[in-house]
Design an enzyme around this catalytic site. Structure first.
Site, mmCIF file in Angstrom:
data_model
loop_
_atom_site.group_PDB
_atom_site.id
_atom_site.type_symbol
_atom_site.label_atom_id
_atom_site.label_comp_id
_atom_site.label_asym_id
_atom_site.label_seq_id
_atom_site.Cartn_x
_atom_site.Cartn_y
_atom_site.Cartn_z
ATOM 1 N N SER A 89 0.857 -1.195 0.000
ATOM 2 C CA SER A 89 0.000 0.000 0.000
ATOM 3 C C SER A 89 0.887 1.237 0.000
ATOM 4 C CB SER A 89 -0.870 0.003 1.260
ATOM 5 O OG SER A 89 -1.478 1.265 1.440
ATOM 6 N N TYR B 250 -1.887 -0.876 10.643
ATOM 7 C CA TYR B 250 -2.106 -1.258 9.234
ATOM 8 C C TYR B 250 -0.900 -0.850 8.390
ATOM 9 C CZ TYR B 250 -3.880 -1.273 4.462
ATOM 10 O OH TYR B 250 -4.033 -1.498 3.101
HETATM 11 P P1 NDP Z 1 -11.219 -5.993 -0.251
HETATM 12 O O1 NDP Z 1 -11.662 -5.980 1.173
HETATM 13 O O2 NDP Z 1 -12.246 -5.762 -1.301
HETATM 14 O O3 NDP Z 1 -10.436 -7.328 -0.589
HETATM 15 C C1 NDP Z 1 -9.705 -8.050 0.361
HETATM 16 C C2 NDP Z 1 -9.884 -9.516 0.050
HETATM 17 O O4 NDP Z 1 -9.070 -10.292 0.918
HETATM 18 C C3 NDP Z 1 -11.326 -9.975 0.250
HETATM 19 O O5 NDP Z 1 -11.801 -10.509 -0.963
HETATM 20 C C4 NDP Z 1 -11.252 -11.030 1.333
HETATM 21 O O6 NDP Z 1 -12.107 -12.114 0.981
HETATM 22 C C5 NDP Z 1 -9.784 -11.442 1.300
HETATM 23 N N1 NDP Z 1 -9.315 -11.892 2.603
HETATM 24 C C6 NDP Z 1 -9.306 -11.200 3.753
HETATM 25 N N2 NDP Z 1 -8.837 -11.970 4.746
HETATM 26 C C7 NDP Z 1 -8.545 -13.169 4.190
HETATM 27 C C8 NDP Z 1 -8.037 -14.388 4.710
HETATM 28 N N3 NDP Z 1 -7.738 -14.529 6.007
HETATM 29 N N4 NDP Z 1 -7.853 -15.421 3.860
HETATM 30 C C9 NDP Z 1 -8.154 -15.292 2.538
HETATM 31 N N5 NDP Z 1 -8.631 -14.166 2.002
HETATM 32 C C10 NDP Z 1 -8.836 -13.127 2.829
HETATM 33 O O7 NDP Z 1 -10.082 -4.877 -0.329
HETATM 34 P P2 NDP Z 1 -8.982 -4.548 -1.458
HETATM 35 O O8 NDP Z 1 -9.314 -5.164 -2.737
HETATM 36 O O9 NDP Z 1 -8.772 -3.111 -1.380
HETATM 37 O O10 NDP Z 1 -7.710 -5.241 -0.813
HETATM 38 C C11 NDP Z 1 -6.746 -5.974 -1.560
HETATM 39 C C12 NDP Z 1 -5.361 -5.557 -1.092
HETATM 40 O O11 NDP Z 1 -5.131 -4.216 -1.494
HETATM 41 C C13 NDP Z 1 -5.171 -5.590 0.417
HETATM 42 O O12 NDP Z 1 -3.925 -6.182 0.714
HETATM 43 C C14 NDP Z 1 -5.158 -4.122 0.805
HETATM 44 O O13 NDP Z 1 -4.427 -3.877 1.964
HETATM 45 C C15 NDP Z 1 -4.520 -3.521 -0.426
HETATM 46 N N6 NDP Z 1 -4.742 -2.074 -0.606
HETATM 47 C C16 NDP Z 1 -5.981 -1.564 -0.884
HETATM 48 C C17 NDP Z 1 -6.153 -0.207 -1.047
HETATM 49 C C18 NDP Z 1 -7.497 0.398 -1.304
HETATM 50 O O14 NDP Z 1 -7.618 1.635 -1.281
HETATM 51 N N7 NDP Z 1 -8.526 -0.387 -1.597
HETATM 52 C C19 NDP Z 1 -5.019 0.723 -0.944
HETATM 53 C C20 NDP Z 1 -3.771 0.092 -0.673
HETATM 54 C C21 NDP Z 1 -3.635 -1.252 -0.522
HETATM 55 P P3 NDP Z 1 -12.804 -13.109 2.018
HETATM 56 O O15 NDP Z 1 -13.292 -12.262 3.147
HETATM 57 O O16 NDP Z 1 -13.889 -13.765 1.245
HETATM 58 O O17 NDP Z 1 -11.731 -14.089 2.417
#
Ligand code: NDP
Length: 265
Positions: free
Chosen positions: A160, A173
């Site tokens: 991030s 975070y």
């Molecule tokens: P979302 O919350 O939409 O996606 C996160 C995904 O991770 C979900 O689909 C969730 O699915 C999955 N997840 C969470 N915990 C687990 C677990 N224990 N095991 C398997 N899967 C898991 O957010 P983003 O798409 O934004 O996030 C994706 C990445 O991007 C993250 O690492 C986030 O930190 C990073 N990011 C996002 C930014 C933003 O502005 N959106 C900015 C900077 C970085 P499920 O619950 O079904 O398992």
């Protein structure tokens, strides 16, 4: 030595590539899975919510009707042993080792340090750091084998822009994301000589469900304000960057990508 052709292909192709994306049920992971499949890769979709993964697999089937069906893989990245088993089963189902791994699943549960529920720290640390490590460990042999064979091999870590920022309430975070960035930089030195392109993607404000799980009212309010000041870009913007960089010729690695709304500065 021959000079590699560094021109960007106009239609980046990933035909023959075998991808695995964690957190593929929503946001950046879902968009990335779709984008990689559209470029011709077979894709394993990893996450905990089956309905969300199936919905993404359906979108892929609609968008790329000729492509092999995307594999839905139930997996929790915080359970290293279970994840390894799930990935092994996915490899068998797809019928080939992975050569494009996106360790993307993440959790953001911001709160002031003095008021935070420490269980939320555990969730972020076990998902954002240990979960990324578990994903790498379960797939690194596939990647090094592809690299050794002179084929494209990509390990893409979603960090991030927060890894570089100072944000009140977001200390834990952003610390987990700084760890991911540092991990990627060091793994580059370890795996790069073997032909594995380790890449760190650092998104800025992006449309997704990331903020929806936050419980702290102050942190939620801060994020809502920040989103108004910095309208998020679509998750497909991050996905396209991942697709484009993975399609570059073997031997060239875009090692670090900050992809953010222009206005975020
Ligand atoms: P979302 O919350 O939409 O996606 C996160 C995904 O991770 C979900 O689909 C969730 O699915 C999955 N997840 C969470 N915990 C687990 C677990 N224990 N095991 C398997 N899967 C898991 O957010 P983003 O798409 O934004 O996030 C994706 C990445 O991007 C993250 O690492 C986030 O930190 C990073 N990011 C996002 C930014 C933003 O502005 N959106 C900015 C900077 C970085 P499920 O619950 O079904 O398992």
């Amino acid at each position: 030595m021959t000079t590699p052709d560094t021109r960007t292909p106009t239609a980046p192709t990933l035909h023959g590539r075998v991808a695995l994306v964690t957190g593929a049920g929503s946001g950046i992971g879902a968009a990335t899975a779709l984008s990689l499949a559209e470029a011709g890769a077979r894709v394993a979709l990893v996450g905990r919510r089956r309905d969300r993964l199936v919905a993404v697999a359906d979108r892929i089937a609609q968008a790329v009707p000729d492509a092999p069906t995307a594999a839905v893989v139930m997996g929790d990245v915080t359970d290293a042993a279970g994840l390894t088993q799930s990935i092994h089963a996915a490899r068998t189902e797809i019928g080939a080792p992975f050569d494009l791994v996106c360790a993307n699943a993440g959790s953001m549960l911001a709160a002031p340090i003095a008021a935070a529920d420490t269980a939320e720290w555990d969730t972020m640390i076990s998902t954002n750091i240990a979960g990324v490590l578990a994903t790498i460990r379960a797939t690194v042999d596939d990647l090094t084998e592809a690299g050794r064979a002179g084929r494209a091999a990509d390990l893409v870590l979603t960090s991030s822009i927060g890894a570089h920022l100072v944000l009140p309430g977001y200390a834990v975070y952003t610390a987990t994301k700084a760890a991911v960035t540092h991990l990627g930089t060091n793994l580059r030195a370890e795996l790069g000589p073997g032909g594995v392109r380790v890449r760190v993607v650092e998104p800025g404000m992006t449309e997704s469900e990331l903020g929806d799980h936050m419980t702290d009212p102050q942190a939620r309010e801060w994020l809502a304000r920040f989103a108004i000041e910095n309208p998020p870009i679509p998750a497909s913007a991050i996905a396209e960057s991942i697709r484009w960089s993975a399609a570059l010729p073997v031997g060239i690695n875009v090692a670090s990508m900050i992809v953010l709304p222009t206005g975020q500065g």
